[in-house]
Design an enzyme around this catalytic site. Structure first.
Site, PDB file in Angstrom:
ATOM      1  N   ASN A 199     -10.067   5.872   1.799  1.00 40.51           N
ATOM      2  CA  ASN A 199      -9.131   5.522   0.741  1.00 40.51           C
ATOM      3  C   ASN A 199      -9.122   6.584  -0.357  1.00 40.51           C
ATOM      4  O   ASN A 199      -9.901   7.545  -0.310  1.00 40.51           O
ATOM      5  CB  ASN A 199      -9.565   4.185   0.115  1.00 40.51           C
ATOM      6  CG  ASN A 199      -8.556   3.082   0.362  1.00 40.51           C
ATOM      7  OD1 ASN A 199      -7.369   3.337   0.344  1.00 40.51           O
ATOM      8  ND2 ASN A 199      -9.031   1.865   0.581  1.00 40.51           N
ATOM      9  N   GLU A 208       0.851  -1.203   0.000  1.00 40.06           N
ATOM     10  CA  GLU A 208       0.000   0.000   0.000  1.00 40.06           C
ATOM     11  C   GLU A 208       0.881   1.246   0.000  1.00 40.06           C
ATOM     12  O   GLU A 208       2.111   1.154   0.102  1.00 40.06           O
ATOM     13  CB  GLU A 208      -0.894   0.026   1.254  1.00 40.06           C
ATOM     14  CG  GLU A 208      -2.353  -0.327   1.008  1.00 40.06           C
ATOM     15  CD  GLU A 208      -3.113   0.777   0.295  1.00 40.06           C
ATOM     16  OE1 GLU A 208      -2.531   1.831  -0.009  1.00 40.06           O
ATOM     17  OE2 GLU A 208      -4.308   0.576   0.021  1.00 40.06           O
ATOM     18  N   ASP A 213      -9.812   1.814  -4.688  1.00 44.13           N
ATOM     19  CA  ASP A 213      -8.865   1.822  -3.566  1.00 44.13           C
ATOM     20  C   ASP A 213      -7.994   3.087  -3.702  1.00 44.13           C
ATOM     21  O   ASP A 213      -8.523   4.158  -3.963  1.00 44.13           O
ATOM     22  CB  ASP A 213      -8.068   0.501  -3.599  1.00 44.13           C
ATOM     23  CG  ASP A 213      -7.501   0.138  -2.248  1.00 44.13           C
ATOM     24  OD1 ASP A 213      -6.977   1.026  -1.574  1.00 44.13           O
ATOM     25  OD2 ASP A 213      -7.546  -1.042  -1.860  1.00 44.13           O
TER      26      ASP A 213
HETATM   27  O1  LIG Z   1      -6.574   0.379   1.436  1.00 44.03           O
HETATM   28  C1  LIG Z   1      -6.403  -0.824   1.447  1.00 44.03           C
HETATM   29  O2  LIG Z   1      -5.774  -1.422   0.567  1.00 44.03           O
HETATM   30  C2  LIG Z   1      -6.965  -1.599   2.588  1.00 44.03           C
HETATM   31  O3  LIG Z   1      -6.046  -1.554   3.608  1.00 44.03           O
HETATM   32  C3  LIG Z   1      -7.352  -2.942   2.087  1.00 44.03           C
HETATM   33  O4  LIG Z   1      -7.597  -3.829   3.068  1.00 44.03           O
HETATM   34  C4  LIG Z   1      -8.466  -2.841   1.095  1.00 44.03           C
HETATM   35  O5  LIG Z   1      -8.521  -1.592   0.485  1.00 44.03           O
HETATM   36  C5  LIG Z   1      -9.796  -3.112   1.698  1.00 44.03           C
HETATM   37  O6  LIG Z   1      -9.791  -4.301   2.377  1.00 44.03           O
HETATM   38  C6  LIG Z   1     -10.822  -3.100   0.615  1.00 44.03           C
HETATM   39  S1  LIG Z   1     -12.375  -3.276   1.263  1.00 44.03           S
HETATM   40  O7  LIG Z   1     -12.521  -2.353   2.386  1.00 44.03           O
HETATM   41  O8  LIG Z   1     -12.495  -4.690   1.703  1.00 44.03           O
HETATM   42  O9  LIG Z   1     -13.346  -2.990   0.215  1.00 44.03           O
END
Ligand SMILES: O=C(O)[C@H](O)[C@@H](O)[C@H](O)[C@H](O)CS(=O)(=O)O
Length: 297
Positions: A149, A19, A202
């Site tokens: 995000n 990430e 994301d």
């Molecule tokens: O930002 C990220 O990559 C998170 O840490 C991940 O775990 C992922 O984005 C997330 O799990 C996606 S979701 O919330 O399950 O849709």
């Protein structure tokens, strides 16, 4: 919409949850994190070498700090790290506690403030928030979130983009670079949940034409959206879970993407063995430099 060039692997890192890539213009190197692997990484594209610096807890995001070291979002809060990635000072404790929340995606604003949000681990209560950190301390910018995000700014710094991944939605806000205040939130785009194979928005970055590049988690691709939210192109990634993009290279025309491998089914990892790697492709339109965190901002 066009099918664009694909990403190729530049570092077979086997990260659990790669990430937070961020390009250091000064060092011509890419910093990125492995959240579940509890590591801050430094990738040098000139040599292909990667250096992993271990952390005592999960690290969701990081940015170089003016004056040296880094700011980082850990499970316990926002921390100042030294140049070796060691936590030095807790700048702000995680207001949600550490039981079911940790810091996730973050980005500096045009003035050098740090914006970072949290993740509601049970993904039920919408208890996550987006925060702004500056010399006045920590302030809430938005709440009711599941997974904060996709932070990115328009080239003029007056539009903030922000995703809530499990709701398939990216919103945009008017942003005041003088104060760090947001207003007039509206949906920028929302992907179709029923079309599950196409993924969820994301981490992101904006290019010099103001287009928004979004890593589509569980979609195996990165997509580019126009400033009005229209889908322009899609770029396959040889991993099912791309997590965040960042522009790098001497001309900011290399687009990097981090990926995840943790919790993925065995047949998927067999088919896509570079999952957890760092991937890159060359783009026509360069990105924009991301300013370092400025403790005086
Ligand atoms: O930002 C990220 O990559 C998170 O840490 C991940 O775990 C992922 O984005 C997330 O799990 C996606 S979701 O919330 O399950 O849709």
């Amino acid at each position: 919409m066009t099918a664009g060039p694909a990403f190729t692997c530049v570092l077979d890192a086997r990260a659990k949850l790669g990430e937070g890539p961020v390009w250091s213009v000064d060092e011509q190197a890419l910093y990125w994190v492995d959240i579940k692997g509890r590591a801050l990484n430094r990738f040098d594209p000139a040599t292909g070498a990667n250096r992993a610096m271990a952390l005592p807890e999960e690290i969701g995001c990081v940015a170089p700090r003016k004056g040296g070291g880094f700011i980082a979002g850990l499970r316990s809060g926002l921390w100042q790290l030294d140049g070796e990635g060691r936590p030095v000072t807790c700048l702000a404790a995680n207001p949600e506690g550490q039981g079911a929340s940790r810091f996730n995606d973050g980005k500096t604003d045009p003035a050098g403030r740090y914006l970072a949000g949290t993740l509601d681990e049970p993904k039920a209560g919408g208890k996550a928030h987006l925060y702004r950190y500056d010399r006045h301390g920590l302030a809430v910018l938005a709440g009711g979130l599941l997974t904060s995000n996709g932070l990115a700014f328009s080239p003029d710094g007056r539009t903030l983009y922000h995703a809530d991944t499990p709701t398939f939605t990216v919103r945009r806000y008017r942003y005041d670079p003088a104060t760090g205040a947001i207003s007039d939130g509206e949906v920028f785009f929302r992907l179709e949940p029923k079309d599950g194979d196409r993924g969820r928005p994301d981490g992101a970055a904006v290019d010099a034409q103001g287009c928004y590049w979004s890593a589509l988690y569980e979609g195996g691709r990165v997509a580019r959206f126009s400033p009005d939210g229209g889908l322009l192109s899609e770029h396959p990634v040889p991993a099912r879970c791309p997590t965040m993009v960042a522009f790098g290279g001497p001309d900011l025309r290399t687009l990097y993407v981090t990926t995840a491998s943790a919790g993925r089914p065995a047949d998927e990892l067999e088919r896509l063995p570079q999952s957890g790697g760092l991937f890159a492709m060359t783009v026509e339109v360069p990105g924009l430099p991301v300013p370092p965190f400025d403790p005086a901002a």
